[in-house]
Design a protein around this motif. Sequence first.
Motif, PDB file in Angstrom:
ATOM      1  N   PRO A 136       0.800  -1.225   0.000  1.00 44.50           N
ATOM      2  CA  PRO A 136       0.000   0.000   0.000  1.00 44.50           C
ATOM      3  C   PRO A 136       0.836   1.280   0.000  1.00 44.50           C
ATOM      4  CG  PRO A 136       0.088  -0.898   2.211  1.00 44.50           C
ATOM      5  CD  PRO A 136       0.847  -1.860   1.342  1.00 44.50           C
ATOM      6  N   CYS A 137       2.113   1.197   0.317  1.00 47.20           N
ATOM      7  CA  CYS A 137       2.937   2.407   0.433  1.00 47.20           C
ATOM      8  C   CYS A 137       4.049   2.391  -0.616  1.00 47.20           C
ATOM      9  CB  CYS A 137       3.565   2.494   1.828  1.00 47.20           C
ATOM     10  SG  CYS A 137       2.347   2.524   3.167  1.00 47.20           S
ATOM     11  N   SER A 138       4.381   3.607  -1.094  1.00 49.62           N
ATOM     12  CA  SER A 138       5.445   3.698  -2.091  1.00 49.62           C
ATOM     13  C   SER A 138       6.822   3.464  -1.468  1.00 49.62           C
ATOM     14  CB  SER A 138       5.404   5.067  -2.771  1.00 49.62           C
ATOM     15  OG  SER A 138       5.695   6.096  -1.831  1.00 49.62           O
ATOM     16  N   HIS A 139       6.959   3.739  -0.137  1.00 55.10           N
ATOM     17  CA  HIS A 139       8.268   3.581   0.497  1.00 55.10           C
ATOM     18  C   HIS A 139       8.192   2.699   1.751  1.00 55.10           C
ATOM     19  CE1 HIS A 139       9.319   6.817  -2.256  1.00 55.10           C
ATOM     20  NE2 HIS A 139      10.614   6.612  -1.971  1.00 55.10           N
ATOM     21  N   PHE A 140       7.742   3.241   2.883  1.00 58.84           N
ATOM     22  CA  PHE A 140       7.731   2.478   4.136  1.00 58.84           C
ATOM     23  C   PHE A 140       6.299   2.274   4.593  1.00 58.84           C
ATOM     24  CE2 PHE A 140      11.689   5.172   4.508  1.00 58.84           C
ATOM     25  CZ  PHE A 140      12.533   4.186   4.042  1.00 58.84           C
ATOM     26  N   CYS A 141       5.995   0.973   4.978  1.00 60.20           N
ATOM     27  CA  CYS A 141       4.662   0.633   5.478  1.00 60.20           C
ATOM     28  C   CYS A 141       4.782   0.242   6.949  1.00 60.20           C
ATOM     29  CB  CYS A 141       4.084  -0.522   4.660  1.00 60.20           C
ATOM     30  SG  CYS A 141       2.405  -0.997   5.168  1.00 60.20           S
ATOM     31  N   ASN A 142       3.897   0.743   7.797  1.00 54.86           N
ATOM     32  CA  ASN A 142       3.923   0.508   9.241  1.00 54.86           C
ATOM     33  C   ASN A 142       2.566  -0.037   9.664  1.00 54.86           C
ATOM     34  OD1 ASN A 142       6.590   2.130   9.814  1.00 54.86           O
ATOM     35  ND2 ASN A 142       5.297   3.487   8.583  1.00 54.86           N
ATOM     36  N   ASN A 143       2.581  -1.289  10.182  1.00 49.87           N
ATOM     37  CA  ASN A 143       1.330  -1.957  10.544  1.00 49.87           C
ATOM     38  C   ASN A 143       1.035  -1.776  12.029  1.00 49.87           C
ATOM     39  OD1 ASN A 143      -0.857  -3.909   9.686  1.00 49.87           O
ATOM     40  ND2 ASN A 143       0.032  -5.027  11.412  1.00 49.87           N
ATOM     41  N   TYR A 144      -0.250  -1.692  12.363  1.00 47.23           N
ATOM     42  CA  TYR A 144      -0.714  -1.742  13.754  1.00 47.23           C
ATOM     43  C   TYR A 144      -2.046  -2.475  13.741  1.00 47.23           C
ATOM     44  CZ  TYR A 144      -3.550   2.320  12.379  1.00 47.23           C
ATOM     45  OH  TYR A 144      -4.416   3.157  11.740  1.00 47.23           O
ATOM     46  N   ILE A 145      -2.494  -2.910  14.927  1.00 47.97           N
ATOM     47  CA  ILE A 145      -3.723  -3.699  15.013  1.00 47.97           C
ATOM     48  C   ILE A 145      -4.895  -2.858  14.513  1.00 47.97           C
ATOM     49  CG2 ILE A 145      -5.346  -4.844  16.565  1.00 47.97           C
ATOM     50  CD1 ILE A 145      -2.991  -5.583  18.318  1.00 47.97           C
ATOM     51  N   GLY A 146      -5.485  -3.343  13.448  1.00 48.83           N
ATOM     52  CA  GLY A 146      -6.643  -2.646  12.875  1.00 48.83           C
ATOM     53  C   GLY A 146      -6.285  -1.658  11.785  1.00 48.83           C
ATOM     54  N   GLY A 147      -5.017  -1.539  11.402  1.00 50.35           N
ATOM     55  CA  GLY A 147      -4.689  -0.573  10.353  1.00 50.35           C
ATOM     56  C   GLY A 147      -3.198  -0.488  10.069  1.00 50.35           C
ATOM     57  N   PHE A 148      -2.795   0.593   9.294  1.00 53.73           N
ATOM     58  CA  PHE A 148      -1.395   0.799   8.937  1.00 53.73           C
ATOM     59  C   PHE A 148      -1.221   2.274   8.593  1.00 53.73           C
ATOM     60  CE2 PHE A 148      -3.432   0.573   4.914  1.00 53.73           C
ATOM     61  CZ  PHE A 148      -2.680   1.338   4.057  1.00 53.73           C
ATOM     62  N   PHE A 149       0.058   2.713   8.466  1.00 54.58           N
ATOM     63  CA  PHE A 149       0.338   4.044   7.959  1.00 54.58           C
ATOM     64  C   PHE A 149       1.638   3.997   7.163  1.00 54.58           C
ATOM     65  CE2 PHE A 149       2.535   3.941  11.998  1.00 54.58           C
ATOM     66  CZ  PHE A 149       3.753   4.564  11.746  1.00 54.58           C
ATOM     67  N   CYS A 150       1.778   4.974   6.192  1.00 55.34           N
ATOM     68  CA  CYS A 150       2.951   5.048   5.328  1.00 55.34           C
ATOM     69  C   CYS A 150       3.867   6.167   5.817  1.00 55.34           C
ATOM     70  CB  CYS A 150       2.546   5.317   3.881  1.00 55.34           C
ATOM     71  SG  CYS A 150       1.485   4.031   3.162  1.00 55.34           S
ATOM     72  N   SER A 151       5.166   6.008   5.571  1.00 51.17           N
ATOM     73  CA  SER A 151       6.133   7.043   5.922  1.00 51.17           C
ATOM     74  C   SER A 151       7.160   7.166   4.804  1.00 51.17           C
ATOM     75  CB  SER A 151       6.811   6.719   7.259  1.00 51.17           C
ATOM     76  OG  SER A 151       7.468   5.461   7.190  1.00 51.17           O
ATOM     77  N   CYS A 152       7.922   8.254   4.807  1.00 54.80           N
ATOM     78  CA  CYS A 152       8.826   8.585   3.697  1.00 54.80           C
ATOM     79  C   CYS A 152      10.255   8.761   4.204  1.00 54.80           C
ATOM     80  CB  CYS A 152       8.382   9.882   3.024  1.00 54.80           C
ATOM     81  SG  CYS A 152       6.695   9.822   2.391  1.00 54.80           S
ATOM     82  N   PRO A 153      11.246   8.609   3.302  1.00 54.32           N
ATOM     83  CA  PRO A 153      12.649   8.885   3.662  1.00 54.32           C
ATOM     84  C   PRO A 153      12.890  10.394   3.721  1.00 54.32           C
ATOM     85  CG  PRO A 153      12.494   8.243   1.364  1.00 54.32           C
ATOM     86  CD  PRO A 153      11.120   8.064   1.950  1.00 54.32           C
ATOM     87  N   PRO A 154      14.056  10.812   4.182  1.00 59.34           N
ATOM     88  CA  PRO A 154      14.354  12.258   4.240  1.00 59.34           C
ATOM     89  C   PRO A 154      14.220  12.926   2.873  1.00 59.34           C
ATOM     90  CG  PRO A 154      15.984  11.006   5.469  1.00 59.34           C
ATOM     91  CD  PRO A 154      15.152   9.987   4.764  1.00 59.34           C
ATOM     92  N   GLU A 155      13.818  14.197   2.823  1.00 61.21           N
ATOM     93  CA  GLU A 155      13.641  15.056   1.659  1.00 61.21           C
ATOM     94  C   GLU A 155      12.373  14.730   0.858  1.00 61.21           C
ATOM     95  OE1 GLU A 155      17.081  15.057  -0.797  1.00 61.21           O
ATOM     96  OE2 GLU A 155      18.431  15.790   0.789  1.00 61.21           O
ATOM     97  N   TYR A 156      11.674  13.662   1.275  1.00 59.58           N
ATOM     98  CA  TYR A 156      10.409  13.325   0.624  1.00 59.58           C
ATOM     99  C   TYR A 156       9.255  13.702   1.536  1.00 59.58           C
ATOM    100  CZ  TYR A 156      12.558  10.680  -3.194  1.00 59.58           C
ATOM    101  OH  TYR A 156      13.261  10.323  -4.287  1.00 59.58           O
ATOM    102  N   GLU A 157       8.121  13.924   0.954  1.00 55.71           N
ATOM    103  CA  GLU A 157       6.915  14.252   1.710  1.00 55.71           C
ATOM    104  C   GLU A 157       5.789  13.309   1.309  1.00 55.71           C
ATOM    105  OE1 GLU A 157       5.839  18.263   1.003  1.00 55.71           O
ATOM    106  OE2 GLU A 157       7.614  19.121   1.983  1.00 55.71           O
ATOM    107  N   LEU A 158       4.963  12.959   2.294  1.00 55.75           N
ATOM    108  CA  LEU A 158       3.802  12.123   2.017  1.00 55.75           C
ATOM    109  C   LEU A 158       2.764  12.949   1.256  1.00 55.75           C
ATOM    110  CD1 LEU A 158       2.868   9.212   2.589  1.00 55.75           C
ATOM    111  CD2 LEU A 158       1.600  10.106   4.565  1.00 55.75           C
TER     112      LEU A 158
END
Length: 683
Positions: A141-163
């Motif tokens: 689901p994410c172009s760079h980093f995917c972070n899972n948690y119970i019931g969902g997830f969120f995406c994050s980016c490397p330095p100099e990039y913005e979500l």
Amino acid sequence: MKLRCLFLALLGCASAGSPSMFGEITSPNYPQVYPNNAVESWNIEVPEGYGIRLYFTHLDIEPSENCEYDYLQIIIGTEVQQAYCGRHVLGSAGFPQEKFYDTTHMTLSFRSDFSNQERYTGFAAYYMAADVDECDGHHDPCSHFCNNYIGGFFCSCPPEYELQDDQSTCGVNCSGGLYTDQRGQISSPGYPSPYPENSRCEYKVVLESGYQVILSFKAQDFDIEAPEDGSCIYDSLTIKAKGKKFGPYCGKTPPPRIETGSHEVDIEFITDSGGDNKGWKIYYSEDAIPCPADAFDHSILHPQKNKYVFKDMVTVKCEEGYEIVSGKKRLPSFRSKCQGDGTWSDKHLKCKPVDCGEPEPLVNGDVKFTLTTYGAKAVYFCKTEYYTLKGDDTYYCSMNGLWITSNKDSELPKCTAVCGKTSLSQGSRIFGGSKADAGWFPWVVRVDLVTNIGGGSLISDQWVVTAAHVLTENANPTIQVGNVDFQKAVDVQAKKVILHPDWDVNVEKRTDYNNDIALIQLARRIELDDCIYPVCLPDKSEPDRPAINEVGYVAGWGKTEKRAKTKYLQFVSIPLRDLEYCKKIVPKTYTVTSNMMCAGGDGFDSCDGDSGGPFMFEDLKNREYKRLYLGGIVSWGIECGKYGMYTKVQNYLDWIEKTIEEVENGEKDEEPLEPQRICTKAK
């Protein structure tokens, strides 16, 4: 009530319509035997970010091949995932295993048929919400980093990039660049280092109005990721200006030089998640915005140049066959200026085809045409053989919007009546005359007066000429036309009676018949045909005709030697006499002038009731067919059977022509009546 609902929610038994974390589902009457013909379904819904884990503790459903009789179905969407039936013991090899379904919605559907002879007890199943690992690599689901948690997830980016706004893609913020210098360079982020992925970069060039942006590229400064088919579906460079779009461009071949035609240009660069290309550089400059070689369709510009640019002034004309129309005005030309947006001023003006409109109709005629625009042809013709076209028959639509002839004449032709044709071959007499046959004198009309009768001659389809003394006290006569038997003739009404202006009406005992001529305008035009058409008037170029002793014809319904009046039209042929001779035998009390003609004698003459009738002569110049013209009008005499006096029509041609023209010109705006049909033809 609120506390009870909260307690149930904690146990997973949410109120209707709310997702549950777990629950139990059993067949009808469980653990007793389920009924026959049972149909029941259960909708399972768990919260977003979870899947459904399902397991059974009891399964006892009537077995059948493919579960035809009784069954429990697991349905996701519209597809059946699994159907269960048969008698299975918990823990045995055939008992269903616990299963996870990656969905938040599921339906369980139970059905039994009409018989349950062995007393099957149905099923008991449990479900629970199970966390879904969105970052397990299958979903991506994410172009760079995917972070899972119970019931969902969120995406994050490397330095100099913005979500980005989609909360799944990382990109570089490279928009907002504004360039206003007359010339300069624009390049992709980090050029010549590889440009960032998943980015949308927007740049804008704005120059002074009236100048366009010119974009140039170099081969060494262009490298954008592209598939083998060159479709630019990965990364792309697009130029937008003045509603036009250039591109998208990609690959290693740079675009050609672009004349944008606008002082404002938008540059858009979009990248996806892959690639390792160095990007691009654009060299921009300014040039005066050109205007097209014509102001609009069918226009011609003066002076003529290979290129017109901002602030150029020209004179605009139209091609042949077109005209400039502004409202209701026609303009020969106008001045126009090349504007800052690359268009000519006065854009509301157009070159429209010259349109002459429908050709005017002709009285007693018609016109054939197909088009009404410049160069179109219209051909006039007369409706019947009893009219002849006087003037040119072919007209063309001209540049000034008028129908004109090849000689540039715009006056319409006229359908004039064919005159004077007669089937008379040999004459006889009136007073001392003979009955006229149909077709001999079809222009002779009978003027029906209150106390008397008179005669007249049709000289067009609406005008009769007669003697003034006939109408002096009869301003509204009835005119009988179309038959030698006046009892079978058709009555037509008079519209106007016009006496000659020099006719003296205030005379008690008349001895002066000078200017004894009058015109009668009929209320309706007559449809000319074989039974009625006009007599010819004398030729102005032959003032000496008819000659002394030339024989002419007189016709009328007046007194004969046998009867006071006759039913049938009578005629006689009589010679023209020398006027000076007649002066000597006429009483001195009578006035004889050069406006008169003298004829007859030897018992042949016109008589009472013939006044106003025609004295006709053969047109010797016409050899095509025998034609008669009106030489005189029956006016007065001393005694029937002796010499009679006739008004000399030759002397009144100008008055006749002028009078008719003045009357008809004054009636141009009147709605014309349908012509009156006189002749009746045998079926």
